[in-house]
Design a protein around this motif. Structure first.
Motif, PDB file in Angstrom:
ATOM      1  N   PRO A 193      52.153  47.082  34.397  1.00 56.23           N
ATOM      2  CA  PRO A 193      52.002  45.939  35.406  1.00 56.23           C
ATOM      3  C   PRO A 193      53.482  46.175  36.181  1.00 56.23           C
ATOM      4  O   PRO A 193      54.413  46.386  35.762  1.00 56.23           O
ATOM      5  CB  PRO A 193      52.003  44.815  34.566  1.00 56.23           C
ATOM      6  CG  PRO A 193      51.518  45.203  33.027  1.00 56.23           C
ATOM      7  CD  PRO A 193      52.091  46.696  32.906  1.00 56.23           C
ATOM      8  N   GLU A 248      47.279  50.423  34.645  1.00 59.18           N
ATOM      9  CA  GLU A 248      46.698  49.033  34.136  1.00 59.18           C
ATOM     10  C   GLU A 248      46.470  48.165  34.993  1.00 59.18           C
ATOM     11  O   GLU A 248      45.530  47.164  34.980  1.00 59.18           O
ATOM     12  CB  GLU A 248      48.049  48.223  33.229  1.00 59.18           C
ATOM     13  CG  GLU A 248      47.887  46.810  32.903  1.00 59.18           C
ATOM     14  CD  GLU A 248      46.404  46.578  32.149  1.00 59.18           C
ATOM     15  OE1 GLU A 248      46.028  45.532  31.774  1.00 59.18           O
ATOM     16  OE2 GLU A 248      46.044  47.517  31.496  1.00 59.18           O
ATOM     17  N   ALA A 250      47.500  45.594  36.971  1.00 64.03           N
ATOM     18  CA  ALA A 250      47.996  44.143  36.952  1.00 64.03           C
ATOM     19  C   ALA A 250      49.073  44.250  37.966  1.00 64.03           C
ATOM     20  O   ALA A 250      50.129  44.833  37.881  1.00 64.03           O
ATOM     21  CB  ALA A 250      48.339  43.999  35.370  1.00 64.03           C
ATOM     22  N   THR A 252      52.170  41.840  38.778  1.00 64.06           N
ATOM     23  CA  THR A 252      53.355  40.816  38.334  1.00 64.06           C
ATOM     24  C   THR A 252      53.185  39.512  39.021  1.00 64.06           C
ATOM     25  O   THR A 252      53.389  38.407  38.585  1.00 64.06           O
ATOM     26  CB  THR A 252      54.413  41.679  38.119  1.00 64.06           C
ATOM     27  OG1 THR A 252      54.883  42.163  39.069  1.00 64.06           O
ATOM     28  CG2 THR A 252      54.504  42.390  36.893  1.00 64.06           C
ATOM     29  N   ASP A 255      49.977  37.423  38.941  1.00 62.56           N
ATOM     30  CA  ASP A 255      49.589  37.025  37.634  1.00 62.56           C
ATOM     31  C   ASP A 255      50.360  35.557  37.602  1.00 62.56           C
ATOM     32  O   ASP A 255      49.915  34.824  36.373  1.00 62.56           O
ATOM     33  CB  ASP A 255      50.538  37.844  36.454  1.00 62.56           C
ATOM     34  CG  ASP A 255      50.526  37.245  35.170  1.00 62.56           C
ATOM     35  OD1 ASP A 255      49.425  37.414  34.506  1.00 62.56           O
ATOM     36  OD2 ASP A 255      51.626  36.898  34.816  1.00 62.56           O
ATOM     37  N   TYR A 260      53.303  37.987  32.771  1.00 62.54           N
ATOM     38  CA  TYR A 260      54.329  38.741  32.896  1.00 62.54           C
ATOM     39  C   TYR A 260      55.391  37.981  33.662  1.00 62.54           C
ATOM     40  O   TYR A 260      55.231  36.951  34.538  1.00 62.54           O
ATOM     41  CB  TYR A 260      53.786  39.938  33.817  1.00 62.54           C
ATOM     42  CG  TYR A 260      52.867  40.872  33.146  1.00 62.54           C
ATOM     43  CD1 TYR A 260      53.081  41.387  32.224  1.00 62.54           C
ATOM     44  CD2 TYR A 260      51.502  40.762  33.500  1.00 62.54           C
ATOM     45  CE1 TYR A 260      52.007  42.357  31.418  1.00 62.54           C
ATOM     46  CE2 TYR A 260      50.596  41.521  32.859  1.00 62.54           C
ATOM     47  CZ  TYR A 260      50.807  42.089  31.782  1.00 62.54           C
ATOM     48  OH  TYR A 260      49.737  42.792  31.119  1.00 62.54           O
TER      49      TYR A 260
END
Length: 282
Positions: A193, A248, A250, A252, A255, A260
């Motif tokens: 991430p 991954e 993702a 941060t 999110d 994270y």
């Protein structure tokens, strides 16, 4: 979790194609690859905020020792993570990260003190070729990269934009392949991430530098840089196999602080999640 029991020489085998999945170990949530664990006994982990005893802006499993959190809480968090993963006996190399391209190596468990000392002087990558030594690097928007060779040697890399421009991941791949005696196309690469192109807006000059270095496709919608694209471009040019790169995907920042930490989203005061790899001895 069942113990890893090798049935034949893992150094001569190809690893399974990398596949990242979310798993919970006690109170700690991590992104890992269970097939890798079963194949060669290497545990990789991109940690999340779940678990831990840190409070305030560091709430959760903060593993950063330099962010203003209570040092006792950080030590308790790392202890909890290592116990949850079943690696409490492992030594740990945790560099003082300086956004550079220096890589340190731990070839034998007896060298861990020397390696840790070198890492404390400033490093952004760790190569480990022995059992019971974990490499742990911390993040809150920069890109974590873990590389694993068939015999169980590995590297963990902190790739901020300066590190990406300096090709630190490619240098780690070269170093790992040289130590493990394998081709780059046999190494599994895991990208964790990080701040994605949806939020990583840079200056016009830096956007041009990235485009010049990695091709125009690395810059999206004007001045938004795709760090994963840059890393993959560099690694593929160095011989890595596309099917052996797992991302991954993702962000941060997107999110929102749920799983994270994000330096940019928090305004600069936050904890750090980690990328970790270790091969426990039997």
């Amino acid at each position: 979790m069942a113990a890893f029991v090798p049935s034949r020489d893992t150094a001569t085998l190809d690893l399974p194609v990398p596949r990242l999945c979310e798993g919970r170990f006690s109170s700690c949530a991590v992104i890992t690859d269970e097939n890798l664990w079963r194949a060669c006994g290497v545990r990789i982990a991109f940690t999340q905020r779940a678990g831990g005893v840190s409070a305030g802006p560091f709430e959760g499993l903060n593993l950063g020792t330099h962010v203003g959190d209570d040092p006792a809480s950080v030590r308790a968090n790392r202890r909890a993570l290592f116990e949850a993963l079943g690696i409490a006996r492992a030594a740990c190399v945790q560099p003082r990260q300086v956004h550079g391209d220096r890589i340190v190596s731990c070839i034998d468990a007896a060298d861990v003190s020397s390696c840790a000392r070198q890492a404390s002087e400033g490093a952004d990558g760790v190569v480990v070729t022995c059992d019971d030594v974990a490499a742990l690097l911390c993040f809150a928007d920069c890109t974590p990269v873990i590389l694993v060779a068939p015999g169980g040697s590995f590297a963990v890399v902190h790739a901020g934009w300066r590190g990406v421009m300096a090709h630190i991941a490619e240098q780690a791949l070269d170093a790992l392949c040289a130590r493990a005696g394998v081709g780059a196309d046999r190494v599994n690469v895991y990208i964790g991430p990080h701040i994605r192109s949806c939020h990583f807006e840079v200056s016009p000059d830096l956007a041009r530098r990235f485009a010049d270095e990695f091709g125009s496709g690395v810059v999206r919608e004007g001045r938004y840089v795709d760090m994963a694209h840059a890393l993959c471009t560099g690694l593929l040019a160095r011989g890595a196999a596309a099917e052996r790169i797992a991302d991954e995907k993702a962000c941060t920042v997107c999110d929102g602080g749920v799983r994270y930490y994000s330096y940019r989203a928090s305004g600069g005061v936050t904890g750090r999640h980690a990328a970790l790899a270790v091969k426990p001895s039997l």
